[in-house]
Scaffold this active site. Structure first.
Site, PDB file in Angstrom:
ATOM      1  N   SER A 146       8.786 -39.268 -14.247  1.00  0.00           N
ATOM      2  CA  SER A 146      10.146 -39.710 -13.990  1.00  0.00           C
ATOM      3  C   SER A 146      10.503 -40.903 -14.889  1.00  0.00           C
ATOM      4  O   SER A 146      10.367 -40.814 -16.107  1.00  0.00           O
ATOM      5  CB  SER A 146      10.298 -40.037 -12.496  1.00  0.00           C
ATOM      6  OG  SER A 146      11.634 -40.289 -12.156  1.00  0.00           O
ATOM      7  N   ASP A 173       8.089 -34.621 -16.062  1.00  0.00           N
ATOM      8  CA  ASP A 173       9.501 -34.637 -15.668  1.00  0.00           C
ATOM      9  C   ASP A 173      10.147 -35.990 -16.009  1.00  0.00           C
ATOM     10  O   ASP A 173      10.721 -36.668 -15.129  1.00  0.00           O
ATOM     11  CB  ASP A 173       9.648 -34.328 -14.180  1.00  0.00           C
ATOM     12  CG  ASP A 173      10.814 -33.378 -13.904  1.00  0.00           C
ATOM     13  OD1 ASP A 173      11.286 -32.717 -14.856  1.00  0.00           O
ATOM     14  OD2 ASP A 173      11.252 -33.283 -12.742  1.00  0.00           O
ATOM     15  N   HIS A 249      11.418 -32.411  -8.631  1.00  0.00           N
ATOM     16  CA  HIS A 249      11.055 -33.601  -9.391  1.00  0.00           C
ATOM     17  C   HIS A 249       9.894 -34.378  -8.780  1.00  0.00           C
ATOM     18  O   HIS A 249       9.148 -35.052  -9.493  1.00  0.00           O
ATOM     19  CB  HIS A 249      12.297 -34.505  -9.473  1.00  0.00           C
ATOM     20  CG  HIS A 249      12.132 -35.723 -10.311  1.00  0.00           C
ATOM     21  ND1 HIS A 249      11.862 -35.678 -11.657  1.00  0.00           N
ATOM     22  CD2 HIS A 249      12.211 -37.042  -9.981  1.00  0.00           C
ATOM     23  CE1 HIS A 249      11.780 -36.914 -12.137  1.00  0.00           C
ATOM     24  NE2 HIS A 249      11.980 -37.757 -11.138  1.00  0.00           N
TER      25      HIS A 249
END
Length: 322
Positions: A146, A173, A249
């Site tokens: 992230s 991600d 996610h």
């Protein structure tokens, strides 16, 4: 699954059987925690780490490559304990620093903190590890999830200096802000294809549901324009890209994430049916990539690329630049 290959990794170097990287490996692992020394808290370590660390390592004697894993926005490193133990069980030492507990939109301090941990490795890591476990500092990988993925790319792009050289970079991600034109400082994406000046192999992992809103009140957790797809477009060879369909996610985190933040990880993002398949996939593909580019064994990565190894998730897209 679409597979776009620019060039190929030679299958002739592939061994006849590849280790099942999606399962727990042969090494028994231990999970260690270390606290930084402060002006009010004295550490028992000769050279304490600059930040709180969570470390997963094989417990038996040997020399092992390292992976530095940077957590996502407002998450705790403890949320990744199952993932890092999976990776460690295949013969890697994985360090997950707690970069912050509260943070605003600017990630400049996180980049500096990640650099500080990297610079500490050669000075203090050996004092934390089990007896006869030796870190191979010449085989060092860098990963981030992230916003931690953005931080990892920023560090690899030399936005902060490190005394050690990274040999592999992994974006799990990765996210660079709220939307195209709404990047958080310092911006990493340039929107110029193949513009990342990285002297290392790169892998980008994406979640198919990351760009989907969970409900009208919340934005997507990995919005289009600043997500995995954009990061991979700016990579140069050697690089690879895996997009997992029907997973979200945060689906690579532990099954149980406690506290308010832990409960929020089940509510804020569009998620898959369970976390275990995505976590096994992320752990396995990280292991395969690290084996290929840190240890010279590309058998597992080729097997996954060619569909000979059954991944625990359906892959929506696979791309290689080699």
């Amino acid at each position: 699954m679409a597979s776009h290959l620019t060039g190929v990794m030679s299958s002739s170097t592939c061994s006849t059987t590849a280790t099942n990287v999606f399962e727990i490996g042969k090494h028994i692992t231990v999970l260690l925690r270390a606290e930084p020394g402060t002006c009010t808290t004295k550490s028992s370590l000769p050279v304490p780490p600059p930040l709180q660390l969570l470390i997963a390592t094989p417990s038996e004697a040997g020399e092992f490559p390292l992976l530095l894993l940077l957590h996502g926005y407002l998450l705790y490193n403890s949320f990744y304990s199952q993932l890092i133990q999976h990776i460690a069980s295949h013969g890697f030492i994985v360090l997950a620093p707690q970069l912050y507990t509260v943070a605003g939109p600017d990630s400049s301090e996180e980049i500096k903190s990640a650099a500080a941990v990297t610079n500490w490795l050669s000075k203090g890591l050996h004092d934390l590890l089990p007896p006869h476990v030796r870190p191979n500092l010449s085989k060092l990988g860098l990963a981030g999830h992230s916003r931690g993925g953005k931080t990892a790319f920023a560090l690899a792009l030399r936005k902060a200096s490190t005394s050690l050289k990274f040999s592999a970079l992994i974006g799990i991600d990765p996210v660079d802000g709220m939307d195209k034109g709404k990047q958080t400082p310092p911006p990493v994406l340039t929107y110029v294809p193949h513009s990342f000046d990285l002297d290392m192999a790169v892998m980008v992992i994406g979640s198919g549901l990351g760009e989907v809103k969970r409900n009208p009140l919340f934005p997507p957790c990995a919005p289009k324009g600043v997500n995995h797809e954009d990061f991979f477009k700016e990579c140069r060879e050697p690089a690879c890209y895996f997009l997992a369909k029907d997973y979200g996610h945060l689906d690579m985190l532990d099954d149980e994430t406690n506290g308010i933040r832990g409960k929020a990880t089940h509510c804020l993002c569009k998620n898959g049916k369970s976390r275990e398949p995505m976590r096994r996939f992320v752990g396995g593909i990280v292991i395969a990539f690290m084996k290929a580019y840190l240890e010279g064994d590309n058998s597992s990565l080729i097997s996954i690329r060619d569909g000979h190894a059954t991944a625990p998730v359906e892959l929506q897209n696979v791309e290689f630049l080699v």
